[in-house]
Structure formats: structure tokens, C-alpha cells
Scaffold this active site. Structure first.
Site, mmCIF file in Angstrom:
data_model
loop_
_atom_site.group_PDB
_atom_site.id
_atom_site.type_symbol
_atom_site.label_atom_id
_atom_site.label_comp_id
_atom_site.label_asym_id
_atom_site.label_seq_id
_atom_site.Cartn_x
_atom_site.Cartn_y
_atom_site.Cartn_z
ATOM 1 N N CYS A 103 -5.458 -7.548 0.545
ATOM 2 C CA CYS A 103 -6.440 -7.665 -0.215
ATOM 3 C C CYS A 103 -6.535 -9.249 -0.751
ATOM 4 O O CYS A 103 -5.255 -9.536 -1.010
ATOM 5 C CB CYS A 103 -6.188 -6.597 -1.603
ATOM 6 S SG CYS A 103 -7.528 -6.755 -2.960
ATOM 7 N N HIS A 145 -12.356 0.157 1.268
ATOM 8 C CA HIS A 145 -11.358 -0.618 0.403
ATOM 9 C C HIS A 145 -12.131 -1.472 -0.794
ATOM 10 O O HIS A 145 -12.041 -1.398 -1.724
ATOM 11 C CB HIS A 145 -11.035 -1.560 1.211
ATOM 12 C CG HIS A 145 -9.869 -2.645 0.314
ATOM 13 N ND1 HIS A 145 -8.637 -2.844 0.521
ATOM 14 C CD2 HIS A 145 -10.239 -3.742 -0.270
ATOM 15 C CE1 HIS A 145 -8.187 -3.617 -0.398
ATOM 16 N NE2 HIS A 145 -9.173 -4.200 -0.904
ATOM 17 N N GLU A 146 -13.470 -1.870 -0.488
ATOM 18 C CA GLU A 146 -14.185 -2.733 -1.174
ATOM 19 C C GLU A 146 -15.120 -1.612 -2.213
ATOM 20 O O GLU A 146 -15.211 -2.238 -3.475
ATOM 21 C CB GLU A 146 -15.424 -3.469 -0.769
ATOM 22 C CG GLU A 146 -14.744 -4.577 0.285
ATOM 23 C CD GLU A 146 -13.740 -5.578 -0.261
ATOM 24 O OE1 GLU A 146 -13.415 -5.609 -1.742
ATOM 25 O OE2 GLU A 146 -12.811 -5.900 0.415
ATOM 26 N N HIS A 149 -12.820 -1.039 -5.136
ATOM 27 C CA HIS A 149 -12.763 -2.016 -6.108
ATOM 28 C C HIS A 149 -13.860 -1.808 -7.104
ATOM 29 O O HIS A 149 -13.643 -1.992 -8.283
ATOM 30 C CB HIS A 149 -12.870 -3.503 -5.394
ATOM 31 C CG HIS A 149 -11.926 -4.151 -4.897
ATOM 32 N ND1 HIS A 149 -10.745 -4.355 -5.736
ATOM 33 C CD2 HIS A 149 -11.473 -4.449 -3.835
ATOM 34 C CE1 HIS A 149 -9.581 -4.902 -5.133
ATOM 35 N NE2 HIS A 149 -10.094 -5.028 -3.899
#
Ligand code: CO
Length: 180
Positions: A103, A145-146, A149
Site C-alpha cells: 500500500c 484493496h482500494e 480504504h
């Protein structure tokens, strides 16, 4: 496909924005939906593409550059992609994709992880029009993954205190090396 310093979606002059590093508390905030589809949205997306390229990532969420809006950009195989207000539906299949997860906000730390391979995604484009897309492999992995966030989650959040200490040491070492 596109020059790295150009906006793929408009005529904006993209700006480089500062990257927030773990454990900055902003990374644990939940981002809110984009409701206005105007020039400032196009500008933000352009800034995100430039910043992702500059920091050397394959993906970036707006929160990582201090904007608490639900926007993701990806750069998979040289193809710049963006997703506004993204939503995900995960395939029931047991099929997983393994990748050495990292990341931009956790510089220097990587770990082999697996995530569901096949996903189907809905989102809005820069004009607010609804779109759907199926994805797999690295694109799917990076998208998930994003999306984490945008929900205030980083990939190291579930770690034990000891492991988090190791992560912090790795980050400090990496930032020190870069500043030389
Ligand atoms: Co990240």
C-alpha cells in the site's frame, strides 16, 4: 495508452497531492459519496492519477491524498481506470487471487494475501452515469484493496500489536531511505 502527466478525462492541469502515511488517523475515516458531478470531480480524478503515478502505485483511493470522497483510481497494465461511488458484488465461487499486497500509505511493507478473484462492480463515471464492470486478477485485488480504504480500512489494521510495531519500523526505515 495515455501520457502519465495528462488527465485521461479532462483538460485539467493535474496537481500532485501529499500522501498520508499509516497510522495517520485520516486513513481510518469513512469516505462519503460523491454527489456533485462537476469540474472539481474531474480535477480530483486527474490529481489522483498524477499522484498515483508519482508515488508509484497501481491503485489509489482519494482518502490517501486527503480527500474523503468515494473515488478510486487504478493503473493496471498501463490502463488508467477510475471509479466514483464504487460498489462491489463478490462471486460465490471459491476462486481466489494471491498477491504480494502492499500500500502506498504503508511504504516498505508487503505480505502475501488472497482475496476473492471474480467480482462485479458498479460505479458512476465522471458525468454521474452508472456503469458496471466484471473484473478478476490483479485488477480485482487492487479494487478490493482500494475499496477498503474508502471504508476506513488499511490492510494492516487487523495485525497484532507486535506485527504493527514491525510495520511501523518498516515504514520509518523506508521513509528514511527515501529522504536521503
Ligand atoms: Co492502499
Amino acid at each position: 495508452m495515455l501520457a502519465t502527466d495528462e488527465s485521461p478525462i479532462g483538460r485539467q492541469k493535474p496537481k500532485l497531492l501529499p500522501l498520508f502515511i499509516y497510522p495517520n488517523p485520516i486513513l481510518h475515516k469513512v469516505s462519503t459519496d460523491v454527489e456533485t458531478f462537476d469540474d472539481s470531480l474531474a480535477q480530483t480524478i486527474a490529481d489522483m492519477f498524477l499522484s498515483m503515478k508519482h508515488y508509484g502505485g497501481v491503485g489509489l483511493s482519494a482518502v490517501q491524498i486527503g480527500i474523503l470522497k468515494r473515488i478510486i483510481v487504478l493503473d493496471i497494465g498501463g490502463k488508467p481506470l477510475y471509479y466514483v461511488n464504487p460498489k462491489i458484488s463478490v462471486s460465490e465461487l471459491p476462486d481466489k487471487f494471491k498477491f504480494n499486497e502492499g500500500c502506498l500509505s504503508v511504504p516498505g511493507y508487503f505480505e502475501n494475501r488472497e482475496r476473492p478473484n471474480l467480482i462485479s462492480v458498479s460505479y458512476q463515471d465522471v458525468d454521474g452515469k452508472y456503469q458496471v464492470e466484471a473484473m478478476e486478477g490483479l485488477q480485482s485485488f487492487a479494487f478490493q484493496h482500494e475499496l477498503d480504504h474508502l471504508n476506513g480500512v488499511t490492510f494492516v489494521d487487523g495485525f497484532s500489536p507486535l506485527k504493527k510495531e514491525l510495520v511501523s519500523k518498516k515504514i520509518a526505515k523506508t521513509l528514511k531511505r527515501r529522504s536521503r
